[in-house]
Design a protein around this motif. Structure first.
Motif, PDB file in Angstrom:
ATOM      1  N   LYS A  52     -18.870 -93.304 -45.894  1.00  8.88           N
ATOM      2  CA  LYS A  52     -19.218 -94.169 -44.821  1.00  8.88           C
ATOM      3  C   LYS A  52     -18.404 -93.989 -43.741  1.00  8.88           C
ATOM      4  CE  LYS A  52     -16.614 -98.303 -45.767  1.00  8.88           C
ATOM      5  NZ  LYS A  52     -15.831 -98.481 -44.715  1.00  8.88           N
ATOM      6  N   ASP A  60     -21.109 -99.274 -43.483  1.00 10.66           N
ATOM      7  CA  ASP A  60     -22.446 -98.928 -44.380  1.00 10.66           C
ATOM      8  C   ASP A  60     -22.761 -97.492 -44.505  1.00 10.66           C
ATOM      9  OD1 ASP A  60     -24.745 -98.973 -45.982  1.00 10.66           O
ATOM     10  OD2 ASP A  60     -25.508-100.664 -45.301  1.00 10.66           O
ATOM     11  N   ARG A  96     -29.534 -90.260 -56.808  1.00 10.36           N
ATOM     12  CA  ARG A  96     -29.933 -90.725 -55.504  1.00 10.36           C
ATOM     13  C   ARG A  96     -31.065 -90.069 -55.123  1.00 10.36           C
ATOM     14  NH1 ARG A  96     -28.857 -95.115 -53.388  1.00 10.36           N
ATOM     15  NH2 ARG A  96     -29.290 -94.572 -51.374  1.00 10.36           N
ATOM     16  N   THR A 120     -15.106 -95.218 -48.008  1.00 14.24           N
ATOM     17  CA  THR A 120     -16.304 -95.237 -48.808  1.00 14.24           C
ATOM     18  C   THR A 120     -16.802 -96.459 -49.448  1.00 14.24           C
ATOM     19  OG1 THR A 120     -14.521 -94.866 -50.711  1.00 14.24           O
ATOM     20  CG2 THR A 120     -15.237 -92.665 -49.637  1.00 14.24           C
ATOM     21  N   LEU A 121     -17.861 -96.404 -50.095  1.00 14.65           N
ATOM     22  CA  LEU A 121     -18.290 -97.394 -50.352  1.00 14.65           C
ATOM     23  C   LEU A 121     -19.315 -97.181 -51.651  1.00 14.65           C
ATOM     24  CD1 LEU A 121     -18.681-100.770 -49.941  1.00 14.65           C
ATOM     25  CD2 LEU A 121     -20.813-100.159 -48.670  1.00 14.65           C
ATOM     26  N   TYR A 122     -19.182 -97.585 -52.555  1.00 13.13           N
ATOM     27  CA  TYR A 122     -19.997 -97.482 -53.916  1.00 13.13           C
ATOM     28  C   TYR A 122     -20.269 -95.799 -54.171  1.00 13.13           C
ATOM     29  CZ  TYR A 122     -21.748-101.899 -52.648  1.00 13.13           C
ATOM     30  OH  TYR A 122     -21.949-103.585 -52.250  1.00 13.13           O
ATOM     31  N   ASP A 123     -18.819 -95.293 -54.233  1.00 14.52           N
ATOM     32  CA  ASP A 123     -18.691 -93.763 -54.279  1.00 14.52           C
ATOM     33  C   ASP A 123     -19.593 -93.033 -53.294  1.00 14.52           C
ATOM     34  OD1 ASP A 123     -16.948 -94.339 -56.549  1.00 14.52           O
ATOM     35  OD2 ASP A 123     -18.756 -94.593 -57.806  1.00 14.52           O
ATOM     36  N   ARG A 124     -19.832 -93.604 -52.076  1.00 13.80           N
ATOM     37  CA  ARG A 124     -20.656 -92.699 -51.007  1.00 13.80           C
ATOM     38  C   ARG A 124     -19.672 -93.014 -49.682  1.00 13.80           C
ATOM     39  NH1 ARG A 124     -25.868 -96.268 -50.865  1.00 13.80           N
ATOM     40  NH2 ARG A 124     -26.241 -94.792 -49.026  1.00 13.80           N
TER      41      ARG A 124
END
Length: 420
Positions: free
Chosen positions: A160, A165, A273, A154-158
């Motif tokens: 991946k 990315d 988003r 995950t990255l920034y609560d997203r």
């Protein structure tokens, strides 16, 4: 002379067939590895570098139909190498260009092996589906924190997945998803459940990437697939089947989305988003400001400014492939890239509806290429492994079509009347 030659070659045919089979399996494994790029250079680069070397060592050739792709990519890379000469501190520049050059080479490689044997297209897409499902599972499980080391996916609560990315992870899943949609619409209904499960897994992974570009690409590609299939298929019954299944699939996706939005963590990020313009888009020196300033600056820099330099001048990278082509590959790279995209799209369109064994794969790759050209306005795609794979698929199918036409072109003698 002919007899002994044929007889002496016969015992080697099984061995040659075995070598070709192993080679095709290695290509499929390479495509599978493209779904796992957490760092550069990734295992994909190491494996594919060895594989490409072996293939060309064993005689893989570049045909006249694939040569324009190679020529345009050489010009593109020439612009990139020239841009290194204006950098005061090379830093990461040479490595960046080395990765760019390697990815360009993979595109030519994929086109050449597809032209050599169109059956490899199915292996490529099957491997892509496997990679898509597995990396989606990692992204989903990591997003909900149910596996050890969840933060790695995950990255920034997203979500991946096994990518660096979320904005690369999401678009990577579109082509294999389209492939499964096509198979659901054309294969027997008894094979549908497994394909539907795999499709839903990738759809959820793509959704949890919270990449607006990936969402737009997915929606555009799915609609375009249905439209092209309706244009190609002439029977009313099959068109009705496509419409019914497409509508059913859309309702299923909406239902899954509604269920996912019941989770507060998902709902809150989704609400954020879905805003069309984020603060980092429209704010001072935001994405759109950087685009305007960057294009004006690029008009004064024929050789560009070098890779990774833009982010040292502005708060972030270009996030626009056209601007990226100008800044990192100069005017020559930009002209080559634009020419390549136009040539690819026009060639794919010419052959899109022809009844060929490779038509479904060309259709899927062509649609997703157009979608990538669109999202390239807000994101950089010059280091996306799957983008160069898509280029190779379209050019490989184009080369197959040219070869097919050469073989079936009527000769002068066959056109003459036969006298009795």
């Amino acid at each position: 002379m002919t007899g002994p030659t044929v007889l002496s070659a016969a015992p080697f045919r099984p061995q040659l067939a075995a070598v070709a089979l192993i080679g095709s399996a290695m290509v499929a494994f390479g495509v599978f590895l493209s779904g796992f790029v957490i760092a550069e250079p990734a295992p994909y680069e190491v494996f594919m570098a060895a594989l490409i070397g072996l293939w060309f060592l064993f005689g893989l050739r570049i045909s006249r139909a694939v040569a324009p792709l190679l020529s345009l990519l050489i010009l593109f890379m020439t612009g990139g190498i020239l841009s290194l000469t204006v950098m005061s501190d090379l830093d990461e520049g040479p490595m960046y260009m080395a990765v760019s050059g390697f990815l360009a080479l993979t595109s030519v490689f994929y086109a050449a092996i597809i032209e050599d044997r169109h059956e490899r297209l199915k292996l490529i897409f099957d491997a892509w589906v496997m990679a898509g499902v597995l990396t989606s599972m990692l992204g989903i499980l990591g997003y909900f924190g149910v596996i050890p080391g969840a933060a790695n996916f995950t990255l920034y609560d997203r979500a991946k997945g096994a990518f660096q990315d979320p904005n690369v992870f999401g678009p990577f899943l579109v082509a294999p998803s389209l492939y499964l949609m096509y198979r659901l619409l054309t294969d027997r209904i008894t094979t549908a459940p497994l394909k539907a499960i795999a499709l839903l897994i990738m759809a959820l992974g793509l959704f949890l990437s919270f990449s607006r570009a990936a969402w737009a690409l997915y929606l555009f590609s799915a609609c375009a697939l249905v439209l092209v299939m309706l244009l190609k298929e002439r029977t009313g019954a099959f068109r009705l089947k496509i419409l019914v299944l497409a509508l059913g699939g859309a309702l299923l996706m909406i239902g899954a989305l509604v269920v996912a939005l019941q989770i507060p963590q998902v709902a809150n990020l989704f609400s954020s988003r879905t805003q069309l313009v984020q603060e980092y888009d429209g704010g001072h020196l935001g994405r759109f400001d950087r685009h305007k300033i960057g294009f004006l600056m690029a008009m004064e820099k024929p050789l560009g400014i070098g890779p990774m330099v833009f982010s040292k001048i502005f708060p972030e990278d270009e996030h626009n492939i056209w601007l990226k082509s100008l800044t990192s590959y100069g005017w020559l790279g930009f002209a080559s890239y634009v020419t390549l995209m136009i040539w690819t799209i026009v060639m794919g369109f010419r052959f899109l509806l022809l009844d060929r064994p490779w038509q479904p794969y060309l259709m899927i790759a062509w649609i997703v290429i157009i979608g990538h050209a669109g999202i390239g306005n807000v994101i950089d795609t010059d280091h996306w492994r799957h983008f160069f794979l898509l280029l190779g698929i379209v050019w490989g199918c184009g080369a197959l079509e040219f070869r097919y036409r050469r073989r079936h072109r009527p000769t002068v003698f066959s056109a003459l009347p036969i006298r009795r």
